[in-house]
Design a protein around this motif. Structure first.
Motif, mmCIF file in Angstrom:
data_model
loop_
_atom_site.group_PDB
_atom_site.id
_atom_site.type_symbol
_atom_site.label_atom_id
_atom_site.label_comp_id
_atom_site.label_asym_id
_atom_site.label_seq_id
_atom_site.Cartn_x
_atom_site.Cartn_y
_atom_site.Cartn_z
ATOM 1 N N LEU A 76 0.807 -1.216 0.000
ATOM 2 C CA LEU A 76 0.000 0.000 0.000
ATOM 3 C C LEU A 76 0.844 1.272 0.000
ATOM 4 N N LEU A 90 -5.971 3.670 2.770
ATOM 5 C CA LEU A 90 -6.035 2.561 1.820
ATOM 6 C C LEU A 90 -6.332 1.235 2.499
ATOM 7 N N THR A 120 -8.276 3.439 -7.376
ATOM 8 C CA THR A 120 -7.695 2.827 -6.173
ATOM 9 C C THR A 120 -7.403 1.346 -6.413
#
Length: 260
Positions: A76, A90, A120
């Motif tokens: 991430l 995230l 995303t």
């Protein structure tokens, strides 16, 4: 009052918590669906490819392992710089899912807008591919993007039907709990003592009858003294008669003596 009305009243008294809680729960669910902000979800797919033919089982096992790494900080961190979200954000917006019989990883990204959700998911998928391929020589597998995320047409949440159903179910559960509490309370309350009954007239015992006089058995010899007393009385006249007759006899004797 007729029997149907009595039955209706009993049902209302018993089930009114449920009848009231279920509509309230459904209304609360509908209100949540209206007030809650929309959230979109998009899916991006990554495929695990073995370098040596015939090692499909090895690819499936590595797909399971890399699917768990999709939400880890080392993956991430790179995606956060691309999307503009922090790593902590995230972690709540992305998660990975794997299949038990296919070497494929599904990465789901969420966001307030459809485009944000797709970006995303794709950013995390690219970060995962780059992270896994750095050790492809050791693992003998490579990750390749299979399908990029598509922008969803409608939000995944809130769902009016689902929220109304959940609210109604919650109302049903709450109403049932209220009913159980009321029944336990009614069972725990002591019964109202009944008014004391008027004392009955005292029962006067009947006077005991005096015992009957015990008659002494008459002795068997009681009649004999009377007989014995009667015998002398009867003998006395006889004796008197004898005595009365004695003078004539004596007179005869005296007369005979004088004749001689």
């Amino acid at each position: 009052m007729t029997t149907p009305r009595r039955s209706a009243r009993r049902l209302v008294r018993r089930w009114w918590p449920v009848a009231l809680a279920v509509p309230l729960g459904a209304v609360a669910g509908a209100g949540y669906a209206v007030v809650s902000p929309p959230s979109y979800a998009a899916n991006s797919y990554v495929l695990v490819v073995p370098q040596n033919p015939g090692e499909s089982a090895t690819a499936v096992n590595f797909a399971q392992a890399y699917g768990r790494l999709a939400g880890q900080p080392q993956v991430l961190a790179v995606a956060a710089a691309e999307t503009g979200h922090s790593r902590a954000e995230l972690e709540t917006l992305v998660h990975g899912t794997t299949s038990p019989d296919a070497p494929m990883i599904e990465i789901t990204g969420t966001g307030r807008r459809a485009q944000e959700a797709a970006q995303t998911a794709d950013a995390v998928a690219r970060s995962l591919v780059a992270f896994a391929n750095t050790s492809s020589k050791e693992t003998s597998v490579r990750l390749v993007p299979l399908a990029p995320a598509a922008e969803p047409d409608k939000p995944s949440t809130p769902s009016a039907r689902l929220d109304v159903a959940v609210g109604g179910a919650a109302g049903l559960l709450l109403g049932a709990l209220v009913m159980m509490t009321r029944r336990r309370t009614d069972a725990a309350e002591p019964d109202t003592p009944a008014a004391p009954a008027a004392p009955a007239d005292p029962v006067v015992p009947a006077a005991a009858e005096p015992p009957a006089a015990v008659t002494a058995p008459r002795p068997r010899t009681e009649g004999k003294p009377a007989e014995r007393r009667a015998e002398p009385e009867a003998a006395e006249p006889a004796a008197a008669g004898v005595k009365a007759e004695e003078p004539p006899a004596k007179a005869k004797a005296a007369a005979g003596g004088s004749g001689r």
